[in-house]
Design an enzyme around this catalytic site. Sequence first.
Site, PDB file in Angstrom:
ATOM      1  N   LYS A  42       4.034  -2.394   0.126  1.00  0.00           N
ATOM      2  CA  LYS A  42       4.426  -1.840  -1.175  1.00  0.00           C
ATOM      3  C   LYS A  42       3.377  -0.968  -1.856  1.00  0.00           C
ATOM      4  CE  LYS A  42       7.931  -2.464  -1.365  1.00  0.00           C
ATOM      5  NZ  LYS A  42       8.829  -1.815  -0.338  1.00  0.00           N
ATOM      6  N   HIS A 103       0.753  -2.952   8.511  1.00  0.00           N
ATOM      7  CA  HIS A 103       0.355  -3.722   7.322  1.00  0.00           C
ATOM      8  C   HIS A 103      -0.702  -4.753   7.705  1.00  0.00           C
ATOM      9  CE1 HIS A 103       3.338  -1.968   4.813  1.00  0.00           C
ATOM     10  NE2 HIS A 103       4.373  -2.649   5.247  1.00  0.00           N
ATOM     11  N   SER A 133       6.663  -4.907  -7.023  1.00  0.00           N
ATOM     12  CA  SER A 133       7.393  -4.151  -6.008  1.00  0.00           C
ATOM     13  C   SER A 133       7.777  -5.051  -4.830  1.00  0.00           C
ATOM     14  CB  SER A 133       6.523  -2.971  -5.542  1.00  0.00           C
ATOM     15  OG  SER A 133       7.205  -2.188  -4.599  1.00  0.00           O
TER      16      SER A 133
HETATM   17  P1  A3P Z   1       8.353   0.445  -6.484  1.00  0.00           P
HETATM   18  O1  A3P Z   1       9.028  -0.782  -5.930  1.00  0.00           O
HETATM   19  O2  A3P Z   1       7.342   0.094  -7.524  1.00  0.00           O
HETATM   20  O3  A3P Z   1       9.317   1.466  -6.953  1.00  0.00           O
HETATM   21  P2  A3P Z   1       5.949   1.013   0.655  1.00  0.00           P
HETATM   22  O4  A3P Z   1       6.463   2.312   1.197  1.00  0.00           O
HETATM   23  O5  A3P Z   1       4.543   0.738   0.939  1.00  0.00           O
HETATM   24  O6  A3P Z   1       6.878  -0.114   0.973  1.00  0.00           O
HETATM   25  O7  A3P Z   1       5.949   1.162  -0.945  1.00  0.00           O
HETATM   26  C1  A3P Z   1       7.156   1.253  -1.666  1.00  0.00           C
HETATM   27  C2  A3P Z   1       6.821   1.579  -3.104  1.00  0.00           C
HETATM   28  O8  A3P Z   1       6.388   2.948  -3.174  1.00  0.00           O
HETATM   29  C3  A3P Z   1       8.035   1.453  -4.020  1.00  0.00           C
HETATM   30  O9  A3P Z   1       7.508   1.105  -5.306  1.00  0.00           O
HETATM   31  C4  A3P Z   1       8.573   2.874  -3.968  1.00  0.00           C
HETATM   32  O10 A3P Z   1       9.437   3.208  -5.010  1.00  0.00           O
HETATM   33  C5  A3P Z   1       7.268   3.663  -4.043  1.00  0.00           C
HETATM   34  N1  A3P Z   1       7.408   5.039  -3.565  1.00  0.00           N
HETATM   35  C6  A3P Z   1       7.989   5.479  -2.428  1.00  0.00           C
HETATM   36  N2  A3P Z   1       7.982   6.809  -2.371  1.00  0.00           N
HETATM   37  C7  A3P Z   1       7.377   7.240  -3.504  1.00  0.00           C
HETATM   38  C8  A3P Z   1       7.075   8.544  -4.025  1.00  0.00           C
HETATM   39  N3  A3P Z   1       7.410   9.654  -3.364  1.00  0.00           N
HETATM   40  N4  A3P Z   1       6.438   8.600  -5.207  1.00  0.00           N
HETATM   41  C9  A3P Z   1       6.103   7.483  -5.886  1.00  0.00           C
HETATM   42  N5  A3P Z   1       6.372   6.234  -5.450  1.00  0.00           N
HETATM   43  C10 A3P Z   1       7.001   6.108  -4.258  1.00  0.00           C
END
Ligand code: A3P
Length: 290
Positions: A42, A103, A133
């Site tokens: 996340k 991860h 998240s």
């Molecule tokens: P939130 O749940 O706070 O919205 P990962 O890819 O490591 O699983 O992380 C997912 C998190 O990154 C989610 O956070 C997601 O919305 C956010 N995320 C993904 N793409 C993004 C972008 N282009 N800009 C900002 N946040 C992004």
Amino acid sequence: LRRFPLRNVRGVPLMEPIAQNWDSISSFNPDPSDILISTYPKAGTTWTQEIVDLLLHKGDAEACKRAPTVVRIPFLEIVTPPPIPSGLELLSQMKPPRVIKTHLPIQLVPEGFWKNKCKVIYIARNAKDTLVSYFYFDQMNLTQPEPGPWDGYIHKFMKGELAWGSWYDHVKGYWEEREKKNILYLFYEDMKENTRREVERIMRYLDLSIPDDVITQIIKLTSFKVMKDNPMANYTFIPKSLFDHSRSPFMRKGEVGDWVNHFSPEQVKMFDEDYERQMKNSNIPFRTTI
Ligand code: A3P
């Protein structure tokens, strides 16, 4: 389908199929040209994957559209039920240079990545936003353990009982090795604050030279809004039996500071006290607001 239980791999709780395949995962031998994107879950993994992929393709979105994120960027250790192929299967079908996601905490990263001096990009996100998240993600990701109620979830996070273990050990482990191992250590908050600055840091780290207008285009294509509607990036192609977007979309909010909407004042106090203890002697410049 069932939610996989967690099994202990050298002190780190990992999903059962990962533990069962641990020997082949840890002996994976990358090519020196392969690039590893590593995070605690996340922290902005998918966002960074899209940026790196577009940089490598000089901003050519069509080249990146040829397959969804999780297929063109294999998840090193993941072993999910079909139709999603396992990370090692995908890797064996691809030619280097490959962008690989993990991860795993630093001590579990296959030795080959260090031996072959692969480029490693680490992204860290502040603990409270990561926790929020992850709480939503564990509701929609039907392969990971049930998150249970919010208050209990906070305690599991603090104790390092969630999949991939302790956030505290994860961020510290990469931080301490970043210079020795030439790891590019980035922060989600910095990426939100000034995406161009961070995209250019990634570009330089990868020894690429991309014109300004192409960088502008890459920033547009990897904005939260565009990625949210891009089925190659927003994980909607994954069957509902694995990812249930009606519980919470993968592209949920994409903001810094959403934790204020979830933590009660008592929870903030308890969490901060424990944080002080766990992050003592660490000077990682985390920010919970921008
Ligand atoms: P939130 O749940 O706070 O919205 P990962 O890819 O490591 O699983 O992380 C997912 C998190 O990154 C989610 O956070 C997601 O919305 C956010 N995320 C993904 N793409 C993004 C972008 N282009 N800009 C900002 N946040 C992004």
